[in-house]
Scaffold this motif. Structure first.
Motif, PDB file in Angstrom:
ATOM      1  N   PRO A  20       0.804  -1.230   0.000  1.00  0.00           N
ATOM      2  CA  PRO A  20       0.000   0.000   0.000  1.00  0.00           C
ATOM      3  C   PRO A  20       0.834   1.276   0.000  1.00  0.00           C
ATOM      4  O   PRO A  20       0.371   2.316  -0.466  1.00  0.00           O
ATOM      5  N   GLU A  21       2.063   1.205   0.517  1.00  0.00           N
ATOM      6  CA  GLU A  21       2.899   2.407   0.570  1.00  0.00           C
ATOM      7  C   GLU A  21       3.542   2.712  -0.780  1.00  0.00           C
ATOM      8  O   GLU A  21       4.024   3.822  -1.019  1.00  0.00           O
ATOM      9  N   GLU A  22       3.571   1.768  -1.679  1.00  0.00           N
ATOM     10  CA  GLU A  22       4.156   1.949  -3.017  1.00  0.00           C
ATOM     11  C   GLU A  22       3.290   1.181  -4.018  1.00  0.00           C
ATOM     12  O   GLU A  22       3.623   0.081  -4.430  1.00  0.00           O
ATOM     13  N   PRO A  23       2.151   1.744  -4.411  1.00  0.00           N
ATOM     14  CA  PRO A  23       1.156   1.011  -5.201  1.00  0.00           C
ATOM     15  C   PRO A  23       1.684   0.514  -6.544  1.00  0.00           C
ATOM     16  O   PRO A  23       2.578   1.112  -7.146  1.00  0.00           O
ATOM     17  N   PHE A  24       1.113  -0.595  -6.969  1.00  0.00           N
ATOM     18  CA  PHE A  24       1.368  -1.141  -8.299  1.00  0.00           C
ATOM     19  C   PHE A  24       0.481  -0.399  -9.302  1.00  0.00           C
ATOM     20  O   PHE A  24      -0.605   0.063  -8.954  1.00  0.00           O
ATOM     21  N   THR A  25       0.936  -0.295 -10.541  1.00  0.00           N
ATOM     22  CA  THR A  25       0.127   0.305 -11.595  1.00  0.00           C
ATOM     23  C   THR A  25      -0.392  -0.793 -12.510  1.00  0.00           C
ATOM     24  O   THR A  25       0.394  -1.525 -13.123  1.00  0.00           O
ATOM     25  N   TRP A  26      -1.707  -0.944 -12.576  1.00  0.00           N
ATOM     26  CA  TRP A  26      -2.312  -1.923 -13.465  1.00  0.00           C
ATOM     27  C   TRP A  26      -2.279  -1.399 -14.895  1.00  0.00           C
ATOM     28  O   TRP A  26      -2.040  -0.215 -15.143  1.00  0.00           O
ATOM     29  N   ALA A  27      -2.519  -2.284 -15.862  1.00  0.00           N
ATOM     30  CA  ALA A  27      -2.517  -1.896 -17.275  1.00  0.00           C
ATOM     31  C   ALA A  27      -3.532  -0.790 -17.549  1.00  0.00           C
ATOM     32  O   ALA A  27      -3.334   0.047 -18.431  1.00  0.00           O
ATOM     33  N   SER A  28      -4.608  -0.765 -16.768  1.00  0.00           N
ATOM     34  CA  SER A  28      -5.651   0.252 -16.926  1.00  0.00           C
ATOM     35  C   SER A  28      -5.226   1.610 -16.379  1.00  0.00           C
ATOM     36  O   SER A  28      -5.912   2.609 -16.570  1.00  0.00           O
ATOM     37  N   GLY A  29      -4.087   1.633 -15.682  1.00  0.00           N
ATOM     38  CA  GLY A  29      -3.626   2.862 -15.053  1.00  0.00           C
ATOM     39  C   GLY A  29      -4.027   2.991 -13.598  1.00  0.00           C
ATOM     40  O   GLY A  29      -3.599   3.915 -12.908  1.00  0.00           O
ATOM     41  N   ILE A  30      -4.853   2.079 -13.114  1.00  0.00           N
ATOM     42  CA  ILE A  30      -5.297   2.101 -11.724  1.00  0.00           C
ATOM     43  C   ILE A  30      -4.124   1.852 -10.790  1.00  0.00           C
ATOM     44  O   ILE A  30      -3.281   0.978 -11.044  1.00  0.00           O
ATOM     45  N   GLN A  31      -4.050   2.628  -9.725  1.00  0.00           N
ATOM     46  CA  GLN A  31      -3.039   2.447  -8.694  1.00  0.00           C
ATOM     47  C   GLN A  31      -3.573   1.458  -7.657  1.00  0.00           C
ATOM     48  O   GLN A  31      -4.599   1.709  -7.026  1.00  0.00           O
ATOM     49  N   SER A  32      -2.888   0.349  -7.496  1.00  0.00           N
ATOM     50  CA  SER A  32      -3.392  -0.722  -6.643  1.00  0.00           C
ATOM     51  C   SER A  32      -2.409  -1.081  -5.535  1.00  0.00           C
ATOM     52  O   SER A  32      -1.205  -1.190  -5.777  1.00  0.00           O
ATOM     53  N   PRO A  33      -2.921  -1.327  -4.313  1.00  0.00           N
ATOM     54  CA  PRO A  33      -2.045  -1.743  -3.213  1.00  0.00           C
ATOM     55  C   PRO A  33      -1.771  -3.237  -3.208  1.00  0.00           C
ATOM     56  O   PRO A  33      -1.068  -3.733  -2.344  1.00  0.00           O
TER      57      PRO A  33
END
Length: 212
Positions: A20-33
């Protein structure tokens, strides 16, 4: 096989990774924990056998009339093969699109019309690929009893889509269980739990990243 035991296994091998402190970026651009890659279970025999035995249990308890297992492409294929072997059932899989050569199959493996079928899926998020697989099988004549999956986020969009397609799903583990186990085991801080659950409620809204 409890949801907690599956959660501990998935966390231990990084198949589900919480950051959660460094979110992943999904292909859709969504920032995910959260990042989920259940393919890693295939390279971890101790976790793999728990997962496959768990999927077998779901089918035995929830879909006892199952006579065929079908994997989603591509992540569900290996799991469907192992489950089919353990249960002595035929298996196949559904391609993301038809082949452009040969018999142009989209369904690989023998499917007899009316055959009682369970779809094996690794991850349920918005349930798009899962429901597409179900509809392709139904159009080919299968009687799809439901889905057995490894992990679900429990996103409302996924729940709504499954309901729209009249499709039942049973998962070995879910996000609520996973974050509880993650806090207990020290993978995340207690205050991160609510952030991750807020993400699930509205993935496209970065508001989950705000401090409580």
């Amino acid at each position: 096989m409890s949801k907690q035991e599956i959660a501990r296994g998935l966390l231990s091998i990084g198949a589900v990774f919480l950051r959660p402190e460094e979110p992943f970026t999904w292909a859709s651009g969504i920032q995910s924990p959260i990042y989920c890659d259940n393919r890693l279970t295939l390279t971890a025999p101790d976790v793999r056998i728990k997962v496959e035995q768990g999927l077998v249990r779901i089918i035995q308890e929830c879909y006892p009339d199952c006579r065929l297992v079908m994997g989603t492409s591509t992540a569900g294929i290996a799991h469907a093969a192992i489950v089919g072997h353990l249960m002595n059932l035929p298996m196949g899989y559904v391609r993301g699109s038809r082949k452009d050569h040969g018999r142009t199959n989209q369904i690989e493996g023998k499917l007899v019309p009316g055959e009682k079928t369970v779809v094996i899926e690794d991850l349920i998020s918005t349930a798009g690929s899962c429901c597409e697989t179900v509809e392709i099988l139904r159009e080919a004549g299968a009687e799809v009893l439901g889905v057995a999956s490894i992990f679900t986020y429990g996103m409302q969009k996924g729940l709504d889509r499954l309901a729209e397609h009249n499709t039942e799903n049973h998962s070995l583990c879910d996000l609520d269980t996973l974050v509880e186990v993650a806090v207990e085991a020290g993978y995340i801080k207690p205050e991160d739990k609510n952030k991750i659950l807020r993400f699930r409620e509205n993935p496209s809204d970065g508001g989950w990243m705000k401090e409580d």
